[in-house]
Motif scaffolding. Structure first.
Motif, PDB file in Angstrom:
ATOM      1  N   PRO A 173      42.757  41.313  38.400  1.00  0.00           N
ATOM      2  CA  PRO A 173      42.220  41.370  39.754  1.00  0.00           C
ATOM      3  C   PRO A 173      41.891  39.972  40.255  1.00  0.00           C
ATOM      4  O   PRO A 173      41.951  39.014  39.492  1.00  0.00           O
ATOM      5  CB  PRO A 173      40.928  42.166  39.565  1.00  0.00           C
ATOM      6  N   GLY A 174      41.520  39.921  41.521  1.00  0.00           N
ATOM      7  CA  GLY A 174      40.957  38.681  42.044  1.00  0.00           C
ATOM      8  C   GLY A 174      41.881  37.822  42.851  1.00  0.00           C
ATOM      9  O   GLY A 174      41.638  36.629  42.982  1.00  0.00           O
ATOM     10  N   SER A 175      42.930  38.420  43.438  1.00  0.00           N
ATOM     11  CA  SER A 175      43.833  37.530  44.192  1.00  0.00           C
ATOM     12  C   SER A 175      43.196  36.941  45.457  1.00  0.00           C
ATOM     13  O   SER A 175      43.421  35.762  45.743  1.00  0.00           O
ATOM     14  CB  SER A 175      45.182  38.186  44.454  1.00  0.00           C
ATOM     15  N   PRO A 176      42.358  37.666  46.202  1.00  0.00           N
ATOM     16  CA  PRO A 176      41.690  36.973  47.327  1.00  0.00           C
ATOM     17  C   PRO A 176      40.640  36.016  46.760  1.00  0.00           C
ATOM     18  O   PRO A 176      39.702  36.451  46.088  1.00  0.00           O
ATOM     19  CB  PRO A 176      41.021  38.109  48.125  1.00  0.00           C
ATOM     20  N   ASN A 230      34.322  42.863  45.014  1.00  0.00           N
ATOM     21  CA  ASN A 230      34.369  43.796  43.884  1.00  0.00           C
ATOM     22  C   ASN A 230      33.832  43.106  42.641  1.00  0.00           C
ATOM     23  O   ASN A 230      34.400  42.092  42.212  1.00  0.00           O
ATOM     24  CB  ASN A 230      35.827  44.187  43.592  1.00  0.00           C
ATOM     25  N   ALA A 289      36.456  42.088  40.043  1.00  0.00           N
ATOM     26  CA  ALA A 289      37.318  40.950  40.390  1.00  0.00           C
ATOM     27  C   ALA A 289      36.485  39.666  40.455  1.00  0.00           C
ATOM     28  O   ALA A 289      36.918  38.606  40.014  1.00  0.00           O
ATOM     29  CB  ALA A 289      37.998  41.212  41.731  1.00  0.00           C
ATOM     30  N   SER A 312      38.908  47.064  39.627  1.00  0.00           N
ATOM     31  CA  SER A 312      37.998  46.107  40.283  1.00  0.00           C
ATOM     32  C   SER A 312      36.698  46.762  40.704  1.00  0.00           C
ATOM     33  O   SER A 312      35.664  46.120  40.754  1.00  0.00           O
ATOM     34  CB  SER A 312      38.638  45.540  41.540  1.00  0.00           C
TER      35      SER A 312
HETATM   36  O1  MOO Z   1      41.604  41.314  43.354  1.00  0.00           O
HETATM   37 MO1  MOO Z   1      41.232  42.877  43.869  1.00  0.00          MO
HETATM   38  O2  MOO Z   1      41.105  43.465  42.569  1.00  0.00           O
HETATM   39  O3  MOO Z   1      41.886  42.213  42.657  1.00  0.00           O
HETATM   40  O4  MOO Z   1      41.009  44.600  43.490  1.00  0.00           O
END
Ligand code: MOO
Ligand SMILES: Nc1nc2c(c(=O)[nH]1)N[C@H]1C(S)=C(S)[C@@H](COP(=O)(O)OP(=O)(O)OC[C@H]3O[C@@H](n4cnc5c(N)ncnc54)[C@H](O)[C@@H]3O)O[C@H]1N2
Length: 405
Positions: free
Chosen positions: A279-282, A299, A302, A368
């Protein structure tokens, strides 16, 4: 700026732009948890005088043999001045830690001597030259390197500094951190009752605890509603007053996701806007003079992954420590078969030791939106492939100590 960059490129970019927060001098006895900005050297001999390691009798080289009868000329306790010299046939009674006469060659411990009368002893066992004497400077000499630059001082190091008379050390200045938690649905105080649609905010607990355990003081925790102007003002105030600002929430593309524009609006230069990780793309990374600003996902799942493998190692490197996103490795204890994606997966894992090997189990909830699996999480594991066999070595980063550490 490319909209979406690969994980390794993101980490390199963060490292490149991380500010330098400078150095300061602190009393050595307050150095716990601080990081040495330069090598620390001994300022004196330790021990500062040759001393006895046993309660016994200091004698000359000629008198170390079994059967020798010696005249006891004085007694020296620890802390008392040494009897400067002895002569052949003489012994000085010395206690453990007491200075020995300059020309003493050894100390015959009590158990190896027979007391004949008040002033005479007989040596019952032949001892070697140097027996039970710790020479001046045996532990270290002035100018000797004690602690290397980049060491985080523990009680072990601080005790050594004290023994060697070091009074002050140069350390990396710790950044002061601010946490801005956005989300109109979030309730800060867990004693407040939740209204429908609300949840308790958890990212402040995650990040405050993690930063403070790294010795970084969190000077501000501010909850801000999803309001562009309020958020921009809060980020601006925080970045004017702190070296490190972490905003959580509002980083994606929703109608109320104002974090990227608030960070930019606070006068910073944005270096990263999105990372190919899951997770964690933003994810936002920006700098404004000597302040680093991060925008992490709301989240918790994330948010903590981003913090652990991107933010924390970058901060530690900026503070002179040796670190990397995944500094360790372990062995997968099961097969993995996931949907193929271009992202680097950062998965929560349980780690355990079996037959001396670190085994890694990623069969925890990875969503997440799920926080409960944190309690079983020992480490984050990096997966660049979607199909992996049991036994594959995978890079990992611990987020808690294993039992016994
Ligand atoms: O980056 Mo969001 O999880 O990665 O749900
Ligand atoms: N249309 C799209 N929607 C989303 C995308 C996308 O690419 N397109 N990305 C998704 C991904 S991936 C993530 S991760 C999240 C990132 O969301 P935000 O950072 O904007 O976070 P929020 O929307 O503010 O919150 C997400 C979620 O987390 C809860 N939350 C927020 N802050 C906290 C906190 N301090 N403690 C506990 N929980 C928190 C919040 O209530 C939401 O449920 O965006 C996806 N959407």
């Amino acid at each position: 700026m490319e909209p979406l960059i690969r994980f390794d490129d993101a980490f390199t970019r963060i490292r490149t732009h991380m500010p330098n927060w400078g150095f300061e001098t602190v009393p050595a006895e307050e150095a716990y948890g601080r990081i040495a900005a330069s090598d620390v050297e001994a300022e004196m001999d330790v021990p500062p005088f040759s001393r006895s390691m046993m309660d016994g009798y200091a004698v000359m080289a000629e008198d170390l043999s079994r059967g020798t009868t010696l005249q006891v000329i004085s007694t020296v306790a620890a802390g008392q001045p040494a009897k400067s010299t002895i002569e052949k046939g003489q012994a000085v009674r010395v206690m453990t830690g007491a200075p020995v006469p300059e020309n003493a060659a050894g100390v015959v411990r009590d158990e190896w001597c027979q007391v004949l009368d008040e002033a005479r002893i007989e040596v019952l066992r032949t001892v070697f030259v140097g027996e039970s004497i710790q020479s001046k400077g045996d532990d270290g000499k002035p100018g000797q390197k004690l602690v290397a630059q980049g060491t985080r001082f523990t009680e072990l190091d601080v005790a050594v500094l004290k023994a060697f008379g070091v009074t002050q050390v140069s350390v990396y200045r710790m950044p002061s951190a601010a946490l801005i938690i956005t989300g109109t649905e979030l309730v800060e105080d867990v004693t407040d009752e939740l209204q429908f649609g609300q949840i308790y905010g958890t990212n402040d607990a995650l990040l405050k605890g993690a930063l403070e355990s790294d010795g970084i003081c969190v000077g501000l925790v501010e909850y801000v509603q999803d309001d562009a102007e309020k958020l921009t003002n809060a980020v601006k105030r925080a970045s004017d007053a702190h070296d490190l600002v972490i905003v959580t929430g509002g980083v994606s593309v929703g109608d109320f996701d104002f974090t990227p524009s608030a960070i930019e609006g606070a006068g910073s230069t944005v270096h990263i806007r999105k990372v190919l990780m899951r997770p964690g793309s933003p994810f936002v990374f920006a700098t404004a003079e000597s302040t680093a600003l991060f925008g992490l996902s709301g989240n918790p799942g994330a948010c903590f992954a981003q913090f652990s493998v991107l933010v924390r190692p970058a901060i530690r490197l900026a503070l002179g420590l040796n670190d990397a996103p995944f500094p360790h490795s372990g062995i997968l204890s099961h097969d993995i078969s996931l949907k193929p994606i271009k992202h680097t997966r950062v998965q929560r894992a349980k780690v355990y030791v079996e037959s001396g090997q670190l085994l890694v189990d990623c069969q925890l909830s990875q969503s997440s939106g799920v926080i409960s699996s944190f309690v079983s999480t020992d480490a984050y594991v990096r997966l660049d492939d979607s199909t992996l066999k049991n036994g594959t070595v995978v890079p990992l980063r611990f987020v808690r100590n294993l039992p016994g550490c």
